[in-house]
Structure formats: C-alpha cells, structure tokens
Write an enzyme that holds these catalytic residues in place. Structure first.
Site, PDB file in Angstrom:
ATOM      1  N   GLY A 194       0.723  -1.323   0.046  1.00 40.42           N
ATOM      2  CA  GLY A 194       0.201  -0.079  -0.039  1.00 40.42           C
ATOM      3  C   GLY A 194       1.176   0.953   0.331  1.00 40.42           C
ATOM      4  N   PRO A 195       0.225   2.285  -0.287  1.00 41.99           N
ATOM      5  CA  PRO A 195       1.152   3.798  -0.148  1.00 41.99           C
ATOM      6  C   PRO A 195       1.763   4.476   1.375  1.00 41.99           C
ATOM      7  CG  PRO A 195      -1.316   3.656  -1.119  1.00 41.99           C
ATOM      8  CD  PRO A 195      -1.594   2.869  -0.329  1.00 41.99           C
ATOM      9  N   GLY A 197       2.108   5.849   4.910  1.00 45.82           N
ATOM     10  CA  GLY A 197       0.693   6.223   6.080  1.00 45.82           C
ATOM     11  C   GLY A 197      -0.132   5.618   6.100  1.00 45.82           C
ATOM     12  N   GLY A 199      -0.735   2.997   7.138  1.00 44.89           N
ATOM     13  CA  GLY A 199      -1.234   1.214   8.078  1.00 44.89           C
ATOM     14  C   GLY A 199      -0.670  -0.390   8.553  1.00 44.89           C
ATOM     15  N   HIS A 415      -6.033  35.399 -10.745  1.00 42.39           N
ATOM     16  CA  HIS A 415      -5.829  34.442 -11.317  1.00 42.39           C
ATOM     17  C   HIS A 415      -6.812  33.385 -10.290  1.00 42.39           C
ATOM     18  CE1 HIS A 415      -2.160  30.613 -12.834  1.00 42.39           C
ATOM     19  NE2 HIS A 415      -2.823  30.361 -11.540  1.00 42.39           N
ATOM     20  N   GLU A 416      -6.709  33.086  -9.021  1.00 42.63           N
ATOM     21  CA  GLU A 416      -7.328  32.229  -8.868  1.00 42.63           C
ATOM     22  C   GLU A 416      -8.956  32.434  -8.806  1.00 42.63           C
ATOM     23  OE1 GLU A 416      -5.971  30.355  -6.858  1.00 42.63           O
ATOM     24  OE2 GLU A 416      -3.424  30.828  -6.757  1.00 42.63           O
ATOM     25  N   HIS A 419      -9.398  30.696 -11.707  1.00 45.11           N
ATOM     26  CA  HIS A 419      -9.373  28.897 -11.247  1.00 45.11           C
ATOM     27  C   HIS A 419     -10.924  28.839 -10.976  1.00 45.11           C
ATOM     28  CE1 HIS A 419      -5.872  27.711 -12.317  1.00 45.11           C
ATOM     29  NE2 HIS A 419      -5.030  28.173 -11.150  1.00 45.11           N
TER      30      HIS A 419
END
EC number: 3.4.24.-
Length: 603
Positions: A194-195, A197, A199, A415-416, A419
C-alpha cells in the site's frame, strides 16, 4: 579499564619516587635570573651561597628590592667566571652530584608512559575488533518473547478487509489444531502492500500485540552491508533464531530494500543484495522449509519486488492496504480523536469529507497540528477553525508573509478567481471549497475544491473540466491584463495540463487516434527492469500525439478565455471581495457568483 590501571600503576609510582628524590635534593627556587645578572649580584655582595646541580645553580641572595630568596640560574657550558669571582669574594659554593638513577628515571618516565598508553589502546582495539567481527554476521532483528507493542486490532481503523485477513493468521497461531483438522496449512508469508502512511507497520504491531507468540522485527535495509556475505549471514541467523522459537512471527519492514527484482538493470550481476535475496528465498521456502515461522513484510513498491519472492509458498497472501475512503477516514479520525478535546460542533464526518486523499498517518498528523494550534491560541478545545487551518497547513504548508504589493496581489486574485469561477460554471467539476491570497510555500495564492466522493473512474468530460479549470488562472490574467501581461504564475498549471492531456491521448484513448495505448516505456532500469528506450511507435504517430495534445489544450484554453471575458463583471466583483478579506470559503464564493445578473457557461 582494569588493564589501564595495571599498566599505569608502576609508572605512577616511579614518577612519584623520582619527584620526591628531586624534591629532597634541590631547594625550591622562587624566581629565575640570567647569568649576567648573577655576576652583577655577586659584585654587589648580595649573593650569600651558591648550590650547583649539574648546569643549574641555586643562589641564596638578599637584595634591598626583593629581600632574601632562592634564585635559579642556568649556567653556560664551560663557564668559570662565576667560580673565580666566588672565590675572590669568599662566597660559599657547594657542588651537588645528581643521582644517575634520577637521570635515568627522568629520561624514561615519559617514554614509558607513552608506550604503556599505546599498548593499552592497541589491546583494547584488538579486543573490540574481534568481538565486532564475531557479531558482524549476526541478525540485528529485535526479539520479543511476548510482543508489547501496546497496539491491538481495535486500535487500527479504516482497513477492515486487511484486519480480517490478518486475524486468520493470528487465529492459526493461537489455535492451529482447528485449521489442521480440515487439512489447512499455515501460511508461509503475508505481504502488506500500500501507499505510504496507510497503516502497514501499524498492522504489523497489532498482529504482534494480538498473537501472543515470539516476535522478530527488522528493516530490509539492515540485511545489506558493504561487506560480502554479511546480508546472507544475517538472514540465516534470523531464521535460525526464529525456528528455535517457532511458532513465531518475523516482520520485515520495507522489504523492497532487499527484495528488488534480479535482472538486467544497469550494474546487474551477482551483487551483495542478490546474495541476500537468494538466501531469503531459500529460508522462506527452500529444501528445509520454515515450519512454524510466518513472515510478514511491508512495502509500498510491490512493482519492484522479485517474482520468486511473490509466488505462493513464500508470500501466500498479498494484502492491499489502500488509501481510506470517506467511511474509513471517519473511523480513523474517531480513533485518533479519543485523546483530543474537540469542540462539540466539530463534525468528524465534515473533516473526513474535507480530507480526500489523506492517509491514516496524514489524519493523525492533522489532528495533532490542530491540537498544537489550539494550545498556541490559548484554547482548551479544538474548534473547526483550528482543524481548517491545520488542513491547509498539511496540504499546502505554513502561511507565508502576506503580499503587500497591491498590483501583484490583484493579479494573483484574478488568477485564483479564474480557477474558482471556471470550476463553478462547469457542470461536472467539484465545487469550490476555499479561495485564498495567503501565500503557502511556493504558491502565492491557492484554490481548493471539495471532493464529494471518491472518484476512482473519471469520464472524458470530467478530465476536460480539470484541464479547463487548471487553465482558468492564465485565461483570467489574459482576459483582464492582456496577453503581454501574462505571468509565470501558471507554470505549474501548464505542467499539470500537459501531463493530463498527454495521458488522455496516449493512455486513455480519448482522442481521434482511437482507443490505443501509446505510452512510451517508463520502466526504471535501475530497479532491475529490462532496458527499453521506446515502444514500437513510429515517428509519425509521435508527431500525431503531440498535435493531438496541443490541439486539445488550445481548444480548452479558447473556451476558458471566452468564459472569462463573458463573466468579467462577476470576476471583478469577486476580486474586490477577495482583496478585502484575503480568503473566501466556498459558500461565500458561490453566493457572490449567484448575485451576478448574467452567467455564461460552457458546455
């Protein structure tokens, strides 16, 4: 330390005796004097007595300035002037013969001390090296007869499928007769995949806490050393100890450090890591077997592991510990919130929905950061404000210095807003969660979107919306300030857009080239994979791929630019509000958009 005292004691005694002998023979001088000054003192009649020890003279003198004292004078070689003058002035002269034993001792004390120290250091180093050489091939695994990790299965939340699989292993260890009665054999190994972090190591600790059997734990990197044969020796020693304590568990964390695939990568050949891997394969399922020893390993790079390591008989089970969904995140947050004082109005479900993409370790860190913020602000409970700020901090980093330049701040605001406005006007994009002008890390401003559910499958229209939203910032800059004033702020957006558009063409088959996979070879040859530079794709097809990617991005950009120009009034109103408050949440943003008299959306 005992040998040091044995060597040092005779030398200390010898030095003390010599010092006492010298102290008894020679009076203590209170000052020193040159030879010329001595002759002057003798002419003045201040010298009462002269004691000569080899080339050193002690003068008993009494002068009006200093009174009576013993003065030391170094006599020149072959000098007789002082003696003739002493005879003329009737000064008492006494010549003392220095003991030969004292001379010998004084000459040999320091060399003997040095030799003794060197011998002691060499003997100590030899002893240490001998011990180290004998233990170098021994396993470094931590052993617990009864593991006391303090973690049980109840402390692990959000990965119920993995817990069920591992609970069977624990049940087999506790009551093997129940399984043997129907002919079931004990699994040889369990691989947690698993990725980072999610567990995996926590699960291993829970297994150790539940099983109540001897437990060995070691990291994959602890097998491999610079010396040939050490890794294989440690593997043999580990399994030897494990078999002596069977039934038992052996946990190998980050097994990819030792279990990488053998093959034709650069360097290839029979290196030390491959010898260690070969020994591990033999111990897990070789000629002798490993009855009663269950190996549990964890990795986030299962793609680089050797195929022989993954076959049944070595790792019988591969348990996927994936990223938690909303339900799992709620369960994980409940576990970590037990020791935290949360305000009653804080909803863990809301936190879980806000933290899409967070692993279990990220959620634990999130609540800890929120608790630290609460203490820093003098609060006794963690409110939603602390959790909200902690989420922003975990995702984007610490707050930077506010932007003071009004022109730059306004440009970033447009700019924001570009988005966020694009995402709001598109029908199949997640809604805006927050827009802020507060800098974090490299970003001068940020826009977050709310993930209502976990999206494992994405449609073509959703991917196109993602491209258009990423281009919204640059389109807003051009719509307001003109093409000549477009800034470098969209560099990261363009990188994401290019990568996504290229995947749509080469990987997902979402272009006029048809449903074809045209990806270039991305195998990492340093991981033991074969060296493959390019797939069987012609230069003409590669040129078509580039044209498709460029055409897709240009078409999306034209649509977004048209959207920004048509909604300039809405954008200006949002920017003014954003300049004043610096941060707008999703509700405030959508309220400002809904107040507009006319909205032009793009299909």
């Amino acid at each position: 330390m005992k040998n040091l005292w044995i060597w040092s004691l005779p030398l200390i005694v010898l030095a003390f005796i010599g010092w006492q002998e010298l102290a008894n023979q020679m009076p203590v001088a209170t000052s020193r004097m040159t030879y010329g000054r001595l002759l002057e003192y003798m002419q003045m009649g201040w010298v009462k007595r002269i004691d000569v020890y080899d080339r050193t003279a002690l003068i008993e003198a009494s002068s009006p300035e200093t009174g009576w004292q013993w003065i030391r004078v170094d006599l020149p070689a072959n000098s007789s002037d002082w003696l003739e003058q002493a005879k003329t002035l009737h000064i008492d002269v006494d010549v003392h013969a220095v003991s030969n034993w004292i001379n010998v001792a004084s000459n040999w004390i320091i060399p003997l001390i040095i030799i003794g120290v060197v011998i002691w250091l060499l003997s100590r180093s030899a002893s240490s090296n001998t011990t180290g050489a004998l233990n170098f091939g021994k396993s470094k695994a931590r052993f617990q007869m009864v593991a006391k990790t303090g973690i049980m299965f109840d402390d692990v939340a959000g990965i119920e499928e993995a817990k069920e699989e591992l609970a069977e292993v624990v049940a087999f260890l506790k009551n093997p007769s129940k399984f043997l009665a129907v002919g079931a054999s004990i699994p040889k190994g369990v691989l947690l995949v698993g990725p980072p972090g999610t567990g995996k190591t926590l699960l291993a600790k829970a297994i150790a806490g539940e099983a109540s059997v001897p437990f060995f734990s070691i990291s994959g990197s602890e097998f491999v050393e610079m010396f040939v044969g050490v890794g294989a020796s440690r593997v043999r020693d580990l399994f030897k100890k494990a078999k002596q304590n069977a039934p038992c568990l052996v946990f190998i964390d980050e097994i990819d450090a030792v279990g990488r695939q053998r093959g034709a990568g650069i360097g290839g050949g029979n290196d030390e890591r491959e010898q260690t891997l070969n020994q591990l394969l033999t111990e897990m399922d070789g000629f002798e077997g490993n009855t009663g020893v269950i190996v549990i390993a964890a990795t986030n790079r299962v793609d680089v592991l050797d195929a022989a390591l993954l076959r049944p008989g070595r790792f019988d089970r591969q348990i996927m510990v994936s990223m938690p969904d909303v339900k799992s995140r709620i369960a994980i947050l409940k576990v970590h919130a037990n020791q935290k004082k949360l305000h009653p109005q804080v909803s863990l479900e809301a936190v879980a929905r806000r933290t899409a993409g967070f692993a279990g370790a990220d959620l634990a860190n999130l609540l800890n950061e929120a608790a630290i913020l609460a203490v820093r602000r003098g609060l006794k409970q963690i409110t939603w404000k602390e959790i909200d700020d902690a989420i922003d901090r975990v995702i984007a980093g610490m707050e930077g210095t506010p932007i003071m330049d009004g022109k730059i701040k306004r440009l970033i605001a447009y700019h924001e807003t570009g988005h966020a406005l694009t995402a709001t006007l598109l029908p199949n994009h997640p809604p805006v969660q927050k827009v802020t002008l507060i800098p974090r890390r490299q970003a001068k401003g940020l826009t977050w979107f709310m993930q209502d559910n976990e999206r494992d499958l994405l449609s073509k229209s959703q991917l196109m919306s993602m491209i258009m939203v990423a281009l919204g910032g640059r389109a807003a800059e051009e719509a307001v300030f003109g093409n000549a004033e477009v800034t470098t702020g969209a560099s990261n957006d363009l990188q994401q857009v290019t990568n996504l558009a290229r995947q749509m063409v080469t990987r997902f088959g979402m272009s006029s080239l048809g449903p074809l996979c045209l990806e270039t070879g991305n195998e990492e040859i340093f991981l033991g994979r074969d060296m493959r530079l390019m797939p069987e794709v012609s230069e003409e097809v590669i040129a078509q791929i580039d044209a498709q990617v460029r055409g897709m991005i240009e078409a999306c950009y034209e649509k977004v630019l048209e959207l920004m120009q048509a909604n300039r009034v809405v954008m200006d109103r949002i920017v003014e509000e954003l300049m004043e408050k610096e941060t707008l949440d999703g509700k405030e943003f959508r309220q400002l958009v809904s107040q507009a008299a006319r909205l032009t959306a793009v299909n």
